[in-house]
Each structure stands twice: as C-alpha cells, then as structure tokens.
Design a protein around this motif. Structure first.
Motif, PDB file in Angstrom:
ATOM      1  N   ARG A  93       1.443   1.672 -10.210  1.00 12.81           N
ATOM      2  CA  ARG A  93       2.568   2.213  -9.449  1.00 12.81           C
ATOM      3  C   ARG A  93       2.432   1.892  -7.962  1.00 12.81           C
ATOM      4  N   GLY A  94       1.195   1.818  -7.484  1.00 16.53           N
ATOM      5  CA  GLY A  94       0.997   1.423  -6.093  1.00 16.53           C
ATOM      6  C   GLY A  94       1.421  -0.011  -5.843  1.00 16.53           C
ATOM      7  N   PHE A  95       1.150  -0.878  -6.808  1.00 21.35           N
ATOM      8  CA  PHE A  95       1.589  -2.269  -6.674  1.00 21.35           C
ATOM      9  C   PHE A  95       3.110  -2.346  -6.669  1.00 21.35           C
ATOM     10  N   ALA A  96       3.764  -1.456  -7.433  1.00 22.10           N
ATOM     11  CA  ALA A  96       5.233  -1.389  -7.396  1.00 22.10           C
ATOM     12  C   ALA A  96       5.719  -1.025  -5.993  1.00 22.10           C
ATOM     13  N   GLU A  97       5.003  -0.113  -5.322  1.00 28.07           N
ATOM     14  CA  GLU A  97       5.366   0.240  -3.941  1.00 28.07           C
ATOM     15  C   GLU A  97       5.252  -0.967  -3.014  1.00 28.07           C
ATOM     16  N   ILE A  98       4.153  -1.710  -3.163  1.00 31.61           N
ATOM     17  CA  ILE A  98       3.961  -2.905  -2.332  1.00 31.61           C
ATOM     18  C   ILE A  98       5.132  -3.869  -2.522  1.00 31.61           C
ATOM     19  N   GLN A  99       5.499  -4.094  -3.771  1.00 34.70           N
ATOM     20  CA  GLN A  99       6.622  -4.989  -4.059  1.00 34.70           C
ATOM     21  C   GLN A  99       7.925  -4.476  -3.447  1.00 34.70           C
ATOM     22  N   ARG A 100       8.148  -3.173  -3.585  1.00 30.80           N
ATOM     23  CA  ARG A 100       9.393  -2.579  -3.117  1.00 30.80           C
ATOM     24  C   ARG A 100       9.596  -2.839  -1.626  1.00 30.80           C
ATOM     25  N   LEU A 101       8.581  -2.557  -0.823  1.00 30.39           N
ATOM     26  CA  LEU A 101       8.723  -2.722   0.619  1.00 30.39           C
ATOM     27  C   LEU A 101       8.680  -4.189   1.020  1.00 30.39           C
ATOM     28  N   ALA A 102       7.771  -4.939   0.447  1.00 30.32           N
ATOM     29  CA  ALA A 102       7.621  -6.338   0.846  1.00 30.32           C
ATOM     30  C   ALA A 102       8.868  -7.155   0.514  1.00 30.32           C
ATOM     31  N   LEU A 103       9.444  -6.931  -0.657  1.00 28.94           N
ATOM     32  CA  LEU A 103      10.658  -7.665  -1.028  1.00 28.94           C
ATOM     33  C   LEU A 103      11.816  -7.302  -0.098  1.00 28.94           C
ATOM     34  N   LYS A 104      11.895  -6.043   0.278  1.00 30.27           N
ATOM     35  CA  LYS A 104      12.941  -5.594   1.206  1.00 30.27           C
ATOM     36  C   LYS A 104      12.825  -6.307   2.546  1.00 30.27           C
ATOM     37  N   LEU A 105      11.579  -6.610   2.964  1.00 26.47           N
ATOM     38  CA  LEU A 105      11.352  -7.231   4.260  1.00 26.47           C
ATOM     39  C   LEU A 105      11.329  -8.761   4.196  1.00 26.47           C
ATOM     40  N   GLY A 106      11.616  -9.307   3.008  1.00 27.55           N
ATOM     41  CA  GLY A 106      11.771 -10.753   2.921  1.00 27.55           C
ATOM     42  C   GLY A 106      10.670 -11.520   2.232  1.00 27.55           C
ATOM     43  N   ALA A 107       9.708 -10.831   1.640  1.00 25.68           N
ATOM     44  CA  ALA A 107       8.641 -11.517   0.919  1.00 25.68           C
ATOM     45  C   ALA A 107       9.183 -12.155  -0.354  1.00 25.68           C
ATOM     46  N   ARG A 108       8.494 -13.174  -0.828  1.00 25.15           N
ATOM     47  CA  ARG A 108       8.878 -13.828  -2.073  1.00 25.15           C
ATOM     48  C   ARG A 108       8.142 -13.181  -3.252  1.00 25.15           C
ATOM     49  N   PRO A 109       8.820 -12.986  -4.377  1.00 20.11           N
ATOM     50  CA  PRO A 109       8.166 -12.370  -5.544  1.00 20.11           C
ATOM     51  C   PRO A 109       6.932 -13.120  -6.012  1.00 20.11           C
ATOM     52  N   ASP A 110       6.976 -14.459  -5.971  1.00 16.76           N
ATOM     53  CA  ASP A 110       5.827 -15.233  -6.455  1.00 16.76           C
ATOM     54  C   ASP A 110       4.603 -15.030  -5.564  1.00 16.76           C
ATOM     55  N   THR A 111       4.822 -14.796  -4.268  1.00 17.67           N
ATOM     56  CA  THR A 111       3.705 -14.511  -3.365  1.00 17.67           C
ATOM     57  C   THR A 111       3.034 -13.208  -3.747  1.00 17.67           C
ATOM     58  N   MET A 132       2.859 -11.814  -6.572  1.00 19.11           N
ATOM     59  CA  MET A 132       2.141 -11.936  -7.842  1.00 19.11           C
ATOM     60  C   MET A 132       0.949 -12.879  -7.727  1.00 19.11           C
ATOM     61  N   GLY A 133       0.740 -13.437  -6.539  1.00 21.26           N
ATOM     62  CA  GLY A 133      -0.326 -14.407  -6.330  1.00 21.26           C
ATOM     63  C   GLY A 133      -1.583 -13.808  -5.744  1.00 21.26           C
ATOM     64  N   LEU A 134      -2.403 -14.673  -5.147  1.00 20.79           N
ATOM     65  CA  LEU A 134      -3.710 -14.274  -4.640  1.00 20.79           C
ATOM     66  C   LEU A 134      -3.622 -13.196  -3.571  1.00 20.79           C
ATOM     67  N   SER A 135      -2.682 -13.351  -2.634  1.00 25.39           N
ATOM     68  CA  SER A 135      -2.596 -12.421  -1.509  1.00 25.39           C
ATOM     69  C   SER A 135      -1.850 -11.139  -1.857  1.00 25.39           C
ATOM     70  N   GLY A 136      -1.353 -11.036  -3.096  1.00 25.63           N
ATOM     71  CA  GLY A 136      -0.695  -9.831  -3.564  1.00 25.63           C
ATOM     72  C   GLY A 136      -1.486  -9.196  -4.689  1.00 25.63           C
ATOM     73  N   PHE A 137      -1.117  -9.529  -5.920  1.00 24.24           N
ATOM     74  CA  PHE A 137      -1.790  -8.958  -7.083  1.00 24.24           C
ATOM     75  C   PHE A 137      -3.289  -9.258  -7.088  1.00 24.24           C
ATOM     76  N   GLY A 138      -3.667 -10.465  -6.686  1.00 25.40           N
ATOM     77  CA  GLY A 138      -5.084 -10.826  -6.681  1.00 25.40           C
ATOM     78  C   GLY A 138      -5.905  -9.928  -5.772  1.00 25.40           C
ATOM     79  N   ASP A 139      -5.382  -9.667  -4.584  1.00 30.80           N
ATOM     80  CA  ASP A 139      -6.088  -8.818  -3.632  1.00 30.80           C
ATOM     81  C   ASP A 139      -6.122  -7.365  -4.104  1.00 30.80           C
ATOM     82  N   VAL A 140      -5.036  -6.918  -4.736  1.00 34.53           N
ATOM     83  CA  VAL A 140      -5.003  -5.559  -5.297  1.00 34.53           C
ATOM     84  C   VAL A 140      -6.072  -5.416  -6.378  1.00 34.53           C
ATOM     85  N   ALA A 141      -6.147  -6.402  -7.273  1.00 33.77           N
ATOM     86  CA  ALA A 141      -7.098  -6.332  -8.383  1.00 33.77           C
ATOM     87  C   ALA A 141      -8.530  -6.218  -7.884  1.00 33.77           C
TER      88      ALA A 141
END
Length: 342
Positions: free
Chosen positions: A223-241, A243-252
């Motif tokens: 659910r925390g990763f969902a929060e990261i996506q929610r705010l980052a996408l709103k501010l212009g981040a790309r979904p693939d980013t 889900m990549g190293l600097s997103g999901f990878g760093d969370v893991a």
C-alpha cells in the motif's frame, strides 16, 4: 550507442561528500577508469581514505581495492568534467550555492540525495537549478547500499538526465564490472521514487521492530508503494520508472533490510527507542525522517492522499503514538484496491 570517445568526455569526475555513499561512488568511478577527486570536510577521514584506503567511521571492515585522491578544497573539486553531489537533501542547496561560481557552464551534476527540501517541497533538481543554472542536473538512484558498492558487489542503479544521450554517457562513465547504471530521462520519477521510499522504509521498519508480523509488513509495503505511485504520477513521473530500479527496486531493498538507514531507524522506533536519540546530530542520517512531512505537504498541495506518509510524519512529530497510528490506518474506509491509480 555510447562510444569510447564519449566516455572520455567525463574523464575528470569529482565527488562532493566523503561519507559512506560518496566514498563508495568515488570508488566506483575509479574502478570505471575515471580520474576522481573526492571532497570532504573531515581531514582525518580524508587521510584515512587516501592513505589507508579505508573509511572505518562509515564503512567498517572494508579495504578499498583502488586508491582515491581527496581534497578539502571545494573549489578545486568544482573544476571537473562531471560532479557527483552526494550530500544530504537538506544541505544540497548550501553546497550548490558554495560551488556556484566555480562550475563551468554545461557541467553535469549528478545528484545522489534521496529527499525533498523542507519548507519549499522542491526536488533536488529544482534546488540545483536555482543555485547552479549553468549546470545540467542528473539523478542517480536505485537499490544500492554503500557497503555493497564499496565492496564491489554487483549493483544496478538508474541515472536520469534531461537528454538520453547525456544519460547514456554518464552511465558509460561510471559503469564497471560490478556497477551497472541504466539510463533514463525521467528525472521526476527517479527522484520521487528514491525520496518517497525512505518514508515507506521507516514505516516498514516500525512494523517489524514492533513485531506486528510479516503479513502487516507485506501489506504496508504494497500500500505504501501505491502511495508513491499516486503522488509521483500526479507530478509527472512515468509508470515504467516507478516499476523500475529507482522505484519498485529501491522499495524492495530499503523496506526489508536493517542495512537500510531508514528501515533501521523505523525498527528502532518500533522497539521503543527514544526519538530524540535517533534524531541526534551524531546519529546515522535518516532522510525519510525529514522528508515525511514535506511529502505530505506536497501531496496536500496536489490533492493526493498519503495516509502512510501522514502516519509516519505524525509519529515523528509525536502527534500520535505508533499504536494509535496503526489503529487509524486499519480503520480507514474500505475501498477498491485499484483506486490508487485513478
């Protein structure tokens, strides 16, 4: 494709910040064949790095396989083909201002801090643009522990720059057999993934330190990763980013290991350690402790809900207890799981 001549464009690399991460990145650049100068304020630590090839204060038990040249003269370090600015997020502005007169136009400055600026809610690239408009901002982020990198263990990260050709050249300049950077142009996504996961790592640490169970840890991480996506996408981040190293990878990585400063900070809180001791100037830096409230403010400004980040901020500001925060999160209205992407 990046050629050998492109690599030489960034032959002289300076690293500003001689803590664990800065020293590890300096060592990485040396392994990649670059001419490296590492700047820091503590002359004893610098002497240890340059003469004894070790930094026991930050990287205990590790002897460097390559020599690193050091300096206490920041103006000398500012004269480089490329600069890695490896300072805490809340001091990035001060260092950028200090070197402002000495950085040549067009110099790439790779920012390695994972945080948002208190008071202004700015990302580090925005801070850099204010103080060093002549420089080109780039971001290095991803699942990486300084000790692993210093030891030469296999590590992959993301380097983002405004142009893909520049991102590829920066990756080539730091790439080695043990350090693999991937190029991106999504500066927003790479920065927010790194900054926001620190808050989540504190929350996950609290859950494990409080012994709330692996199920709670998995739910919170998701659910925390969902929060990261929610705010980052709103501010212009790309979904693939994300889900990549600097997103999901760093969370893991950061949300499941006590090797993570933010996770271990949260773990200590969950165990009942005193917050003032954990936040003391001599304690290990937890970037997420400073970013939590800033992220909530940024989210509120953009009409986004971050209940987990809000809970972390409230606990750190002692507006609520951990038990009360958990109860509040578990009592939130039920909703569809996919609502976070709308």
């Amino acid at each position: 494709m990046t050629t050998g001549s492109d690599k030489k464009r960034f032959q002289r690399i300076s690293v500003l910040g001689a803590g664990a991460w800065g020293t590890a990145l300096a060592l990485t650049a040396v392994r990649a064949g670059r001419d490296v100068l590492l700047w820091g304020r503590n002359s004893e630590n610098l002497e240890s790095i340059s003469c004894r090839h070790a930094l026991p204060a930050y990287l205990p038990g590790i002897t460097f396989d390559k020599p690193i040249e050091t300096t206490t003269d920041i103006t000398e370090a500012a004269d480089a083909d490329c600069i890695l600015l490896v300072a805490p997020a809340q001091t990035t502005a001060k260092i950028a201002e200090t070197i402002g007169l000495y950085v040549a136009k067009g110099t790439p400055i790779i920012l390695a801090a994972k945080g948002l600026e208190k008071g202004t809610q700015r990302m580090m690239s925005e801070v850099l643009s204010d103080y060093l408009p002549q420089a080109v901002p780039a971001i290095l982020s991803g699942p990486s522990f300084a000790a692993d990198v210093a030891r030469g263990l296999p590590t992959a990260v993301t380097i983002a720059a405004p142009r893909m050709t520049l991102a590829e050249e920066l990756c080539a300049s730091l790439s080695s057999r043990s350090f693999r950077p991937y190029a991106s142009t999504d500066l927003v996504g790479v920065q927010l993934g790194g900054a926001l996961k620190n808050i989540l790592a504190i929350a996950c640490g609290i859950v494990m330190g409080k012994q709330l169970g692996a199920s709670a840890h998995a739910a919170l991480m998701t659910r925390g990763f969902a929060e990261i996506q929610r705010l980052a996408l709103k501010l212009g981040a790309r979904p693939d980013t994300l889900m990549g190293l600097s997103g999901f990878g760093d969370v893991a990585l950061s949300c499941s290991s006590r090797q993570s400063r933010n996770f271990s900070f949260g773990y200590a809180l969950g165990e009942g350690h005193d917050l003032s001791n954990l936040m003391a100037p001599t304690a290990k830096l937890s970037e997420g402790a400073y970013t939590a409230r800033v992220a909530v403010e940024l989210a509120n400004r953009n009409g986004i809900e971050l209940p987990i980040a809000q809970a972390v901020a409230d606990v750190l500001e002692q507006n609520t207890t951990i038990d009360e925060a958990v109860t509040k999160l578990m009592s939130r209205p039920l909703r569809a799981e996919s609502d976070h992407i709308q």
